[in-house]
Motif scaffolding. Structure first.
Motif, PDB file in Angstrom:
ATOM      1  N   CYS A  11       0.828  -1.193   0.000  1.00 37.02           N
ATOM      2  CA  CYS A  11       0.000   0.000   0.000  1.00 37.02           C
ATOM      3  C   CYS A  11       0.871   1.254   0.000  1.00 37.02           C
ATOM      4  O   CYS A  11       1.983   1.241   0.530  1.00 37.02           O
ATOM      5  CB  CYS A  11      -0.868   0.027   1.241  1.00 37.02           C
ATOM      6  SG  CYS A  11      -1.653  -1.545   1.560  1.00 37.02           S
ATOM      7  N   SER A  12       0.326   2.299  -0.576  1.00 40.20           N
ATOM      8  CA  SER A  12       1.037   3.566  -0.607  1.00 40.20           C
ATOM      9  C   SER A  12       1.383   3.989   0.822  1.00 40.20           C
ATOM     10  O   SER A  12       0.534   3.969   1.707  1.00 40.20           O
ATOM     11  CB  SER A  12       0.135   4.613  -1.269  1.00 40.20           C
ATOM     12  OG  SER A  12       0.860   5.772  -1.521  1.00 40.20           O
ATOM     13  N   GLY A  13       2.641   4.308   1.045  1.00 41.92           N
ATOM     14  CA  GLY A  13       3.068   4.773   2.368  1.00 41.92           C
ATOM     15  C   GLY A  13       3.571   3.666   3.283  1.00 41.92           C
ATOM     16  O   GLY A  13       4.026   3.934   4.385  1.00 41.92           O
ATOM     17  N   VAL A  14       3.512   2.408   2.820  1.00 38.94           N
ATOM     18  CA  VAL A  14       3.917   1.302   3.698  1.00 38.94           C
ATOM     19  C   VAL A  14       5.434   1.247   3.901  1.00 38.94           C
ATOM     20  O   VAL A  14       5.928   0.670   4.864  1.00 38.94           O
ATOM     21  CB  VAL A  14       3.380  -0.054   3.171  1.00 38.94           C
ATOM     22  CG1 VAL A  14       4.159  -0.533   1.958  1.00 38.94           C
ATOM     23  CG2 VAL A  14       3.402  -1.101   4.253  1.00 38.94           C
ATOM     24  N   GLY A  15       6.158   1.841   2.946  1.00 41.52           N
ATOM     25  CA  GLY A  15       7.616   1.847   3.061  1.00 41.52           C
ATOM     26  C   GLY A  15       8.326   1.036   1.989  1.00 41.52           C
ATOM     27  O   GLY A  15       9.510   0.727   2.118  1.00 41.52           O
ATOM     28  N   LYS A  16       7.620   0.699   0.885  1.00 38.97           N
ATOM     29  CA  LYS A  16       8.245  -0.070  -0.208  1.00 38.97           C
ATOM     30  C   LYS A  16       9.497   0.610  -0.714  1.00 38.97           C
ATOM     31  O   LYS A  16      10.536  -0.010  -0.893  1.00 38.97           O
ATOM     32  CB  LYS A  16       7.328  -0.189  -1.445  1.00 38.97           C
ATOM     33  CG  LYS A  16       6.008  -0.766  -1.265  1.00 38.97           C
ATOM     34  CD  LYS A  16       5.236  -0.720  -2.570  1.00 38.97           C
ATOM     35  CE  LYS A  16       4.831   0.668  -3.035  1.00 38.97           C
ATOM     36  NZ  LYS A  16       3.951   1.406  -2.171  1.00 38.97           N
ATOM     37  N   GLY A  17       9.358   1.915  -0.977  1.00 37.99           N
ATOM     38  CA  GLY A  17      10.472   2.670  -1.539  1.00 37.99           C
ATOM     39  C   GLY A  17      11.668   2.643  -0.589  1.00 37.99           C
ATOM     40  O   GLY A  17      12.815   2.453  -1.016  1.00 37.99           O
ATOM     41  N   THR A  18      11.395   2.796   0.696  1.00 38.09           N
ATOM     42  CA  THR A  18      12.460   2.809   1.700  1.00 38.09           C
ATOM     43  C   THR A  18      13.143   1.445   1.779  1.00 38.09           C
ATOM     44  O   THR A  18      14.376   1.349   1.793  1.00 38.09           O
ATOM     45  CB  THR A  18      11.859   3.181   3.080  1.00 38.09           C
ATOM     46  OG1 THR A  18      11.036   4.341   2.922  1.00 38.09           O
ATOM     47  CG2 THR A  18      12.931   3.458   4.098  1.00 38.09           C
ATOM     48  N   ARG A 134       2.164   7.268   8.153  1.00 41.07           N
ATOM     49  CA  ARG A 134       3.397   7.352   7.334  1.00 41.07           C
ATOM     50  C   ARG A 134       3.192   8.243   6.114  1.00 41.07           C
ATOM     51  O   ARG A 134       4.063   9.018   5.730  1.00 41.07           O
ATOM     52  CB  ARG A 134       3.825   5.952   6.900  1.00 41.07           C
ATOM     53  CG  ARG A 134       4.376   5.151   8.056  1.00 41.07           C
ATOM     54  CD  ARG A 134       4.933   3.812   7.615  1.00 41.07           C
ATOM     55  NE  ARG A 134       5.164   2.968   8.781  1.00 41.07           N
ATOM     56  CZ  ARG A 134       5.570   1.717   8.737  1.00 41.07           C
ATOM     57  NH1 ARG A 134       5.803   1.144   7.559  1.00 41.07           N
ATOM     58  NH2 ARG A 134       5.758   1.021   9.829  1.00 41.07           N
ATOM     59  N   ARG A 138       5.240  11.611   5.368  1.00 37.97           N
ATOM     60  CA  ARG A 138       6.072  11.804   4.168  1.00 37.97           C
ATOM     61  C   ARG A 138       5.829  13.181   3.562  1.00 37.97           C
ATOM     62  O   ARG A 138       6.710  13.762   2.916  1.00 37.97           O
ATOM     63  CB  ARG A 138       5.768  10.705   3.147  1.00 37.97           C
ATOM     64  CG  ARG A 138       6.744  10.680   2.010  1.00 37.97           C
ATOM     65  CD  ARG A 138       6.555   9.462   1.143  1.00 37.97           C
ATOM     66  NE  ARG A 138       5.307   9.520   0.385  1.00 37.97           N
ATOM     67  CZ  ARG A 138       4.852   8.524  -0.374  1.00 37.97           C
ATOM     68  NH1 ARG A 138       5.522   7.413  -0.455  1.00 37.97           N
ATOM     69  NH2 ARG A 138       3.735   8.646  -1.029  1.00 37.97           N
ATOM     70  N   ASN A 169       6.275  -4.632   7.280  1.00 37.82           N
ATOM     71  CA  ASN A 169       7.289  -3.589   7.509  1.00 37.82           C
ATOM     72  C   ASN A 169       7.007  -2.888   8.840  1.00 37.82           C
ATOM     73  O   ASN A 169       6.539  -1.755   8.870  1.00 37.82           O
ATOM     74  CB  ASN A 169       7.323  -2.584   6.353  1.00 37.82           C
ATOM     75  CG  ASN A 169       8.398  -1.518   6.552  1.00 37.82           C
ATOM     76  OD1 ASN A 169       9.349  -1.712   7.311  1.00 37.82           O
ATOM     77  ND2 ASN A 169       8.249  -0.386   5.870  1.00 37.82           N
ATOM     78  N   ASP A 170       7.297  -3.602   9.919  1.00 36.43           N
ATOM     79  CA  ASP A 170       7.201  -2.975  11.242  1.00 36.43           C
ATOM     80  C   ASP A 170       8.557  -2.358  11.552  1.00 36.43           C
ATOM     81  O   ASP A 170       8.727  -1.147  11.535  1.00 36.43           O
ATOM     82  CB  ASP A 170       6.757  -3.984  12.305  1.00 36.43           C
ATOM     83  CG  ASP A 170       7.411  -5.371  12.123  1.00 36.43           C
ATOM     84  OD1 ASP A 170       8.368  -5.483  11.339  1.00 36.43           O
ATOM     85  OD2 ASP A 170       6.980  -6.323  12.775  1.00 36.43           O
ATOM     86  N   LEU A 172      12.084  -1.642  10.130  1.00 34.32           N
ATOM     87  CA  LEU A 172      12.615  -1.510   8.778  1.00 34.32           C
ATOM     88  C   LEU A 172      13.735  -2.502   8.476  1.00 34.32           C
ATOM     89  O   LEU A 172      13.725  -3.189   7.451  1.00 34.32           O
ATOM     90  CB  LEU A 172      13.092  -0.065   8.565  1.00 34.32           C
ATOM     91  CG  LEU A 172      13.648   0.282   7.199  1.00 34.32           C
ATOM     92  CD1 LEU A 172      12.613   0.076   6.107  1.00 34.32           C
ATOM     93  CD2 LEU A 172      14.120   1.734   7.174  1.00 34.32           C
TER      94      LEU A 172
HETATM   95  P1  ADP Z   1       5.933   3.775  -0.268  1.00 33.59           P
HETATM   96  O1  ADP Z   1       7.104   3.717  -1.218  1.00 33.59           O
HETATM   97  O2  ADP Z   1       5.448   2.420   0.109  1.00 33.59           O
HETATM   98  O3  ADP Z   1       4.816   4.669  -0.697  1.00 33.59           O
HETATM   99  P2  ADP Z   1       7.832   5.189   1.476  1.00 33.59           P
HETATM  100  O4  ADP Z   1       9.034   4.293   1.342  1.00 33.59           O
HETATM  101  O5  ADP Z   1       7.858   6.512   0.803  1.00 33.59           O
HETATM  102  O6  ADP Z   1       6.482   4.393   1.118  1.00 33.59           O
HETATM  103  O7  ADP Z   1       7.596   5.382   3.056  1.00 33.59           O
HETATM  104  C1  ADP Z   1       6.546   6.213   3.561  1.00 33.59           C
HETATM  105  C2  ADP Z   1       7.017   6.869   4.862  1.00 33.59           C
HETATM  106  O8  ADP Z   1       7.131   5.866   5.901  1.00 33.59           O
HETATM  107  C3  ADP Z   1       8.393   7.498   4.718  1.00 33.59           C
HETATM  108  O9  ADP Z   1       8.384   8.744   5.391  1.00 33.59           O
HETATM  109  C4  ADP Z   1       9.329   6.496   5.399  1.00 33.59           C
HETATM  110  O10 ADP Z   1      10.467   7.127   5.959  1.00 33.59           O
HETATM  111  C5  ADP Z   1       8.443   5.882   6.476  1.00 33.59           C
HETATM  112  N1  ADP Z   1       8.803   4.475   6.811  1.00 33.59           N
HETATM  113  C6  ADP Z   1       9.243   3.504   5.977  1.00 33.59           C
HETATM  114  N2  ADP Z   1       9.445   2.336   6.645  1.00 33.59           N
HETATM  115  C7  ADP Z   1       9.124   2.572   7.941  1.00 33.59           C
HETATM  116  C8  ADP Z   1       9.105   1.765   9.128  1.00 33.59           C
HETATM  117  N3  ADP Z   1       9.474   0.467   9.142  1.00 33.59           N
HETATM  118  N4  ADP Z   1       8.699   2.353  10.273  1.00 33.59           N
HETATM  119  C9  ADP Z   1       8.316   3.656  10.293  1.00 33.59           C
HETATM  120  N5  ADP Z   1       8.304   4.485   9.219  1.00 33.59           N
HETATM  121  C10 ADP Z   1       8.687   3.943   8.040  1.00 33.59           C
END
Ligand code: ADP
Ligand code: 5GP
Length: 191
Positions: A11-18, A134, A138, A169-170, A172
């Motif tokens: 899902c958007s904001g889950v942290g895939k990109g990170t 999240r 962002r 993704n609890d 990272l």
């Molecule tokens: P996506 O690519 O899935 O849309 P992002 O990678 O941009 O999501 O992450 C969304 C936000 O959540 C960012 O601000 C990121 O720093 C934060 N984030 C990512 N992984 C974690 C985590 N395990 N715990 C808390 N925050 C996280």
């Protein structure tokens, strides 16, 4: 060695990109992150040809008509797609490929390429509360876009049931390690 296609959704904001940024920093010798096409406007700092190929609606529609996409889908008001040619070229370069795409496209890939490995990155907990936090944290989307993305998130969580793996993704670091373990296992690298 046989090269594989890994599809990562979430899902958007889950942290895939990170997760993927760090995964790629550790594994760039063997993996290539696919660059998709989209009709979405670039975010601040996004570069054409690096983050996405940014297309007009007309250009995207033409590519659809010409059957240029391995998969494509509409997501939260914009179109996204993976060019067949891009994937073919990267396989020819001898790399494993990662697609970071939403669930409709992922399931299209699985039906065309059953050997593709589908990994879903899920938020901790049951609902979308953490995602909302999240996404807001962002600070890249307006309120309407956030609401659309949260609505899509519920549908995406339902489709996750059809994936090969679900990674929460609890923490990272733990999530990155789990994705690495899955790829190693699928590539037969775990003795
Ligand atoms: P996506 O690519 O899935 O849309 P992002 O990678 O941009 O999501 O992450 C969304 C936000 O959540 C960012 O601000 C990121 O720093 C934060 N984030 C990512 N992984 C974690 C985590 N395990 N715990 C808390 N925050 C996280
Ligand atoms: P964003 O606008 O946040 O970059 O991406 C929105 C959604 O589109 C994300 O779920 C992302 O994974 C997905 N996406 C990115 N590229 C593609 C693609 O080529 N095909 C499909 N189907 N989805 C994509």
């Amino acid at each position: 060695m046989n090269k594989k296609l890994f599809v990562i959704s979430g899902c958007s904001g889950v942290g895939k990109g990170t997760v993927l940024k760090e995964f790629m920093a550790r594994n760039s010798d063997d993996f290539m992150l696919s660059v998709s096409c989209t009709t979405r406007k670039p975010r601040v700092g996004e570069v054409d040809g690096v983050n996405y190929f940014f297309l007009t609606h007309e250009e995207f529609e033409k590519a659809v008509q010409e059957d240029k996409f391995l998969e494509h889908a509409q997501f939260a008001g914009n179109f996204y797609g993976t060019k067949k040619k891009f994937i073919k070229q990267k396989f020819e370069e001898g790399l494993n490929i990662i697609l970071e795409i939403e669930t409709q496209g992922a399931l299209q890939v699985k039906s065309k390429m059953p050997e593709a490995v589908l990994i879903f990155i899920a938020p901790p907990g049951q609902g979308v509360d953490e995602l909302e936090k999240r996404l807001r944290g962002r600070n890249t989307e307006d309120e309407e876009t956030i609401q659309r993305r949260l609505a899509e998130a519920k549908v995406e969580l339902e489709r996750a049931k059809q994936y090969d793996y679900v990674v929460v993704n609890d923490d990272l670091e733990r999530a990155i390690n789990e994705v690495e373990e899955i790829t190693r296992k699928e590539l037969g690298l775990n003795a």
